[in-house]
Design a protein around this motif. Sequence first.
Motif, mmCIF file in Angstrom:
data_model
loop_
_atom_site.group_PDB
_atom_site.id
_atom_site.type_symbol
_atom_site.label_atom_id
_atom_site.label_comp_id
_atom_site.label_asym_id
_atom_site.label_seq_id
_atom_site.Cartn_x
_atom_site.Cartn_y
_atom_site.Cartn_z
ATOM 1 N N SER A 127 0.832 -1.209 -0.065
ATOM 2 C CA SER A 127 -0.001 0.238 -0.172
ATOM 3 C C SER A 127 0.873 1.309 -0.071
ATOM 4 O O SER A 127 2.120 1.113 0.273
ATOM 5 N N SER A 128 0.435 2.501 -0.326
ATOM 6 C CA SER A 128 1.234 3.659 -0.306
ATOM 7 C C SER A 128 1.286 4.354 1.113
ATOM 8 O O SER A 128 1.600 5.501 1.066
ATOM 9 N N ASN A 129 1.193 3.385 2.107
ATOM 10 C CA ASN A 129 1.233 4.087 3.599
ATOM 11 C C ASN A 129 1.764 2.804 4.579
ATOM 12 O O ASN A 129 1.400 2.855 5.530
ATOM 13 N N SER A 130 2.593 1.946 3.774
ATOM 14 C CA SER A 130 3.178 1.092 4.638
ATOM 15 C C SER A 130 4.539 0.747 4.419
ATOM 16 O O SER A 130 5.187 1.074 3.471
ATOM 17 N N ALA A 131 5.151 -0.058 5.345
ATOM 18 C CA ALA A 131 6.613 -0.569 5.124
ATOM 19 C C ALA A 131 6.949 -1.612 6.421
ATOM 20 O O ALA A 131 6.066 -1.743 7.167
ATOM 21 N N ILE A 132 7.947 -2.278 6.082
ATOM 22 C CA ILE A 132 8.260 -3.300 6.980
ATOM 23 C C ILE A 132 9.969 -3.049 7.285
ATOM 24 O O ILE A 132 10.746 -2.782 6.155
ATOM 25 N N GLU A 133 10.427 -3.432 8.416
ATOM 26 C CA GLU A 133 11.877 -3.261 8.438
ATOM 27 C C GLU A 133 12.549 -4.664 8.392
ATOM 28 O O GLU A 133 11.894 -5.538 9.206
ATOM 29 N N LEU A 134 13.374 -4.912 7.553
ATOM 30 C CA LEU A 134 13.962 -6.144 7.025
ATOM 31 C C LEU A 134 15.584 -6.045 6.998
ATOM 32 O O LEU A 134 15.975 -4.802 6.722
ATOM 33 N N THR A 135 16.264 -7.151 7.745
ATOM 34 C CA THR A 135 17.602 -7.167 6.991
ATOM 35 C C THR A 135 17.766 -7.721 5.763
ATOM 36 O O THR A 135 16.929 -7.828 5.292
ATOM 37 N N CYS A 136 19.111 -7.442 5.340
ATOM 38 C CA CYS A 136 19.011 -7.617 3.873
ATOM 39 C C CYS A 136 18.872 -9.284 3.690
ATOM 40 O O CYS A 136 18.324 -9.421 2.594
ATOM 41 N N ASP A 137 19.497 -9.950 4.697
ATOM 42 C CA ASP A 137 19.356 -11.382 4.409
ATOM 43 C C ASP A 137 17.412 -11.740 4.592
ATOM 44 O O ASP A 137 17.000 -12.847 3.683
ATOM 45 N N GLU A 138 16.874 -11.102 5.389
ATOM 46 C CA GLU A 138 15.364 -11.273 5.397
ATOM 47 C C GLU A 138 14.622 -10.859 4.265
ATOM 48 O O GLU A 138 13.880 -11.624 3.740
ATOM 49 N N LEU A 139 15.095 -9.585 3.750
ATOM 50 C CA LEU A 139 14.543 -9.064 2.418
ATOM 51 C C LEU A 139 14.756 -10.248 1.168
ATOM 52 O O LEU A 139 13.711 -10.637 0.438
ATOM 53 N N PHE A 140 16.047 -10.920 1.156
ATOM 54 C CA PHE A 140 16.121 -11.900 0.154
ATOM 55 C C PHE A 140 15.280 -13.145 0.319
ATOM 56 O O PHE A 140 14.733 -13.554 -0.561
ATOM 57 N N ARG A 141 15.085 -13.467 1.590
ATOM 58 C CA ARG A 141 14.309 -14.642 1.975
ATOM 59 C C ARG A 141 12.911 -14.457 1.653
ATOM 60 O O ARG A 141 12.286 -15.001 0.731
ATOM 61 N N TYR A 142 12.454 -13.503 2.377
ATOM 62 C CA TYR A 142 10.910 -13.218 2.301
ATOM 63 C C TYR A 142 10.436 -12.736 0.742
ATOM 64 O O TYR A 142 9.307 -13.041 0.397
ATOM 65 N N SER A 143 11.365 -12.053 -0.009
ATOM 66 C CA SER A 143 10.960 -11.744 -1.363
ATOM 67 C C SER A 143 11.106 -12.747 -2.150
ATOM 68 O O SER A 143 10.902 -12.849 -3.477
ATOM 69 N N ASP A 144 11.783 -14.080 -1.848
ATOM 70 C CA ASP A 144 12.028 -15.160 -2.623
ATOM 71 C C ASP A 144 13.105 -14.770 -3.860
ATOM 72 O O ASP A 144 12.928 -14.966 -5.137
ATOM 73 N N ALA A 145 13.994 -13.739 -3.559
ATOM 74 C CA ALA A 145 14.893 -12.986 -4.768
ATOM 75 C C ALA A 145 15.379 -14.195 -5.360
ATOM 76 O O ALA A 145 15.902 -15.148 -4.882
ATOM 77 N N GLU A 146 15.732 -13.941 -6.629
ATOM 78 C CA GLU A 146 16.501 -14.764 -7.441
ATOM 79 C C GLU A 146 18.065 -14.859 -7.398
ATOM 80 O O GLU A 146 18.477 -15.601 -6.804
ATOM 81 N N LYS A 147 18.588 -13.405 -7.247
ATOM 82 C CA LYS A 147 19.944 -13.298 -6.614
ATOM 83 C C LYS A 147 20.049 -11.817 -6.624
ATOM 84 O O LYS A 147 19.020 -10.808 -6.876
ATOM 85 N N TRP A 148 21.200 -11.405 -5.945
ATOM 86 C CA TRP A 148 21.822 -9.926 -5.692
ATOM 87 C C TRP A 148 22.538 -9.784 -7.123
ATOM 88 O O TRP A 148 23.081 -10.369 -7.976
ATOM 89 N N ILE A 149 22.076 -8.241 -7.539
ATOM 90 C CA ILE A 149 22.544 -7.971 -8.905
ATOM 91 C C ILE A 149 23.000 -6.503 -8.706
ATOM 92 O O ILE A 149 23.030 -5.736 -7.815
ATOM 93 N N ASP A 150 23.849 -6.002 -9.755
ATOM 94 C CA ASP A 150 24.596 -4.748 -9.720
ATOM 95 C C ASP A 150 24.111 -3.970 -10.967
ATOM 96 O O ASP A 150 24.701 -3.994 -11.958
ATOM 97 N N VAL A 151 22.842 -3.382 -10.772
ATOM 98 C CA VAL A 151 22.371 -2.636 -11.856
ATOM 99 C C VAL A 151 22.185 -0.986 -11.734
ATOM 100 O O VAL A 151 21.447 -0.610 -12.545
ATOM 101 N N CYS A 152 22.781 -0.560 -10.523
ATOM 102 C CA CYS A 152 22.431 0.796 -10.299
ATOM 103 C C CYS A 152 23.917 1.544 -10.598
ATOM 104 O O CYS A 152 24.784 0.993 -10.523
ATOM 105 N N LYS A 153 23.625 2.862 -10.671
ATOM 106 C CA LYS A 153 24.809 3.690 -10.757
ATOM 107 C C LYS A 153 25.539 3.815 -9.382
ATOM 108 O O LYS A 153 24.876 3.948 -8.550
ATOM 109 N N ASN A 154 26.836 3.691 -9.464
ATOM 110 C CA ASN A 154 27.577 3.726 -8.174
ATOM 111 C C ASN A 154 27.270 5.017 -7.424
ATOM 112 O O ASN A 154 27.241 6.122 -8.051
ATOM 113 N N LYS A 155 27.189 4.714 -6.144
ATOM 114 C CA LYS A 155 27.053 6.053 -5.145
ATOM 115 C C LYS A 155 28.563 6.230 -4.899
ATOM 116 O O LYS A 155 29.366 5.595 -4.728
ATOM 117 N N GLU A 156 28.545 7.671 -5.026
ATOM 118 C CA GLU A 156 30.186 7.978 -4.359
ATOM 119 C C GLU A 156 30.294 8.519 -2.912
ATOM 120 O O GLU A 156 29.262 9.090 -2.616
#
Length: 156
Positions: A127-156
Amino acid sequence: MAIEPVKEFFKKFNMEEKIMEFDTSSATVELAAQALNVIPARIAKTLAFKKDNSCILIVTSGDVKIDNPKFKSVFEIKAKMPSAEEVLSLTGHAAGGVCPFAVSENIPVYLDISLKRFDTVFPACGSSNSAIELTCDELFRYSDAEKWIDVCKNKE
Protein backbone atom coordinates in the motif's frame (compact mmCIF):
# COMPACT_ATOMS: atom_id res chain seq x y z
CA MET A 1 -4.79 -1.68 -1.74
CA ALA A 2 -2.83 -4.90 -1.69
CA ILE A 3 -1.67 -4.69 1.92
CA GLU A 4 -4.00 -7.52 3.00
CA PRO A 5 -2.28 -10.17 0.83
CA VAL A 6 1.07 -8.95 2.17
CA LYS A 7 -0.17 -9.28 5.75
CA GLU A 8 -1.37 -12.80 4.95
CA PHE A 9 1.98 -13.57 3.36
CA PHE A 10 3.89 -12.45 6.45
CA LYS A 11 1.60 -14.44 8.78
CA LYS A 12 3.36 -17.58 7.53
CA PHE A 13 6.51 -16.25 9.18
CA ASN A 14 4.86 -14.69 12.25
CA MET A 15 6.02 -11.32 10.91
CA GLU A 16 2.70 -9.58 10.13
CA GLU A 17 2.97 -7.51 13.33
CA LYS A 18 6.18 -5.94 12.01
CA ILE A 19 4.26 -4.25 9.17
CA MET A 20 3.89 -0.54 9.86
CA GLU A 21 0.99 1.52 8.53
CA PHE A 22 1.19 5.30 8.51
CA ASP A 23 -1.39 8.07 8.67
CA THR A 24 0.50 9.79 5.86
CA SER A 25 1.59 8.61 2.43
CA SER A 26 4.82 6.67 2.00
CA ALA A 27 4.34 6.33 -1.76
CA THR A 28 7.67 7.92 -2.67
CA VAL A 29 11.15 7.43 -1.27
CA GLU A 30 11.09 10.90 0.27
CA LEU A 31 7.65 10.42 1.88
CA ALA A 32 8.58 6.98 3.18
CA ALA A 33 11.82 8.33 4.67
CA GLN A 34 9.87 11.10 6.41
CA ALA A 35 7.24 8.67 7.74
CA LEU A 36 9.96 6.37 9.09
CA ASN A 37 12.40 9.12 10.15
CA VAL A 38 15.28 7.50 8.26
CA ILE A 39 17.55 8.61 5.43
CA PRO A 40 16.08 8.03 1.94
CA ALA A 41 18.84 5.56 1.06
CA ARG A 42 17.39 3.05 3.58
CA ILE A 43 14.08 2.91 1.71
CA ALA A 44 14.04 -0.27 -0.37
CA LYS A 45 12.21 0.86 -3.49
CA THR A 46 10.75 -1.80 -5.75
CA LEU A 47 10.86 -1.02 -9.46
CA ALA A 48 9.02 -2.94 -12.17
CA PHE A 49 10.49 -3.39 -15.65
CA LYS A 50 8.85 -4.89 -18.71
CA LYS A 51 10.13 -8.27 -19.83
CA ASP A 52 8.34 -10.16 -22.59
CA ASN A 53 4.62 -10.09 -21.70
CA SER A 54 5.31 -9.76 -18.00
CA CYS A 55 7.77 -7.93 -15.77
CA ILE A 56 10.62 -8.30 -13.34
CA LEU A 57 10.99 -6.52 -10.02
CA ILE A 58 14.22 -4.96 -8.85
CA VAL A 59 14.57 -3.71 -5.28
CA THR A 60 17.15 -0.94 -4.90
CA SER A 61 18.28 1.53 -2.29
CA GLY A 62 16.18 4.69 -2.28
CA ASP A 63 19.05 6.96 -3.27
CA VAL A 64 20.18 5.26 -6.48
CA LYS A 65 19.05 5.15 -10.09
CA ILE A 66 19.14 2.31 -12.60
CA ASP A 67 22.24 2.32 -14.80
CA ASN A 68 20.90 1.47 -18.26
CA PRO A 69 24.10 -0.19 -19.61
CA LYS A 70 24.40 -2.34 -16.46
CA PHE A 71 20.71 -3.29 -16.70
CA LYS A 72 21.07 -4.30 -20.35
CA SER A 73 24.20 -6.30 -19.56
CA VAL A 74 22.39 -8.29 -16.84
CA PHE A 75 18.98 -8.77 -18.50
CA GLU A 76 19.83 -8.43 -22.20
CA ILE A 77 16.90 -6.05 -22.71
CA LYS A 78 16.44 -2.30 -22.53
CA ALA A 79 15.15 -0.98 -19.18
CA LYS A 80 11.54 -0.03 -19.82
CA MET A 81 9.04 0.56 -17.05
CA PRO A 82 5.38 -0.41 -17.41
CA SER A 83 2.58 2.12 -16.97
CA ALA A 84 0.88 2.43 -13.57
CA GLU A 85 -2.05 0.38 -14.91
CA GLU A 86 0.29 -2.32 -16.19
CA VAL A 87 2.15 -2.40 -12.85
CA LEU A 88 -1.08 -3.14 -11.00
CA SER A 89 -2.23 -5.81 -13.44
CA LEU A 90 1.20 -7.47 -13.63
CA THR A 91 2.25 -7.41 -9.98
CA GLY A 92 -0.99 -7.14 -8.04
CA HIS A 93 0.30 -3.96 -6.35
CA ALA A 94 -0.45 -0.37 -7.30
CA ALA A 95 2.30 2.15 -7.99
CA GLY A 96 3.39 3.67 -4.68
CA GLY A 97 2.92 0.38 -2.86
CA VAL A 98 4.78 -2.04 -5.11
CA CYS A 99 6.76 -4.49 -3.05
CA PRO A 100 8.46 -7.85 -3.57
CA PHE A 101 5.96 -9.72 -1.34
CA ALA A 102 2.74 -11.45 -2.35
CA VAL A 103 3.28 -10.59 -6.00
CA SER A 104 1.64 -12.33 -8.94
CA GLU A 105 3.09 -15.72 -9.84
CA ASN A 106 6.15 -15.98 -12.06
CA ILE A 107 7.36 -12.44 -11.34
CA PRO A 108 11.09 -12.75 -10.61
CA VAL A 109 12.54 -10.49 -7.93
CA TYR A 110 16.14 -9.25 -7.91
CA LEU A 111 17.91 -7.26 -5.21
CA ASP A 112 20.47 -4.61 -6.07
CA ILE A 113 23.70 -4.56 -4.09
CA SER A 114 23.09 -0.88 -3.23
CA LEU A 115 20.96 -2.19 -0.31
CA LYS A 116 23.87 -4.08 1.26
CA ARG A 117 25.27 -0.84 2.75
CA PHE A 118 22.67 -1.06 5.52
CA ASP A 119 21.92 -3.46 8.37
CA THR A 120 18.19 -2.98 7.78
CA VAL A 121 16.06 -1.48 5.01
CA PHE A 122 12.39 -0.58 4.63
CA PRO A 123 10.40 -1.97 1.67
CA ALA A 124 6.73 -1.13 1.15
CA CYS A 125 4.06 -3.68 2.00
CA GLY A 126 1.56 -3.37 -0.82
CA SER A 127 0.00 0.00 0.00
CA SER A 128 1.05 3.63 -0.31
CA ASN A 129 1.27 4.01 3.47
CA SER A 130 3.11 0.92 4.72
CA ALA A 131 6.57 -0.52 5.28
CA ILE A 132 8.43 -3.24 7.12
CA GLU A 133 11.95 -3.17 8.53
CA LEU A 134 14.03 -6.13 7.35
CA THR A 135 17.67 -7.13 7.27
CA CYS A 136 19.08 -7.71 3.79
CA ASP A 137 19.08 -11.45 4.47
CA GLU A 138 15.40 -11.31 5.50
CA LEU A 139 14.56 -9.25 2.41
CA PHE A 140 16.27 -11.83 0.22
CA ARG A 141 14.44 -14.71 1.91
CA TYR A 142 10.96 -13.18 2.13
CA SER A 143 11.05 -11.75 -1.39
CA ASP A 144 12.16 -15.13 -2.74
CA ALA A 145 14.76 -13.17 -4.71
CA GLU A 146 16.53 -14.80 -7.62
CA LYS A 147 19.88 -13.23 -6.74
CA TRP A 148 21.78 -10.07 -5.85
CA ILE A 149 22.63 -7.95 -8.89
CA ASP A 150 24.49 -4.72 -9.66
CA VAL A 151 22.35 -2.57 -11.96
CA CYS A 152 22.48 0.86 -10.33
CA LYS A 153 24.76 3.83 -10.81
CA ASN A 154 27.53 3.76 -8.25
CA LYS A 155 27.12 5.95 -5.18
CA GLU A 156 30.11 8.16 -4.50
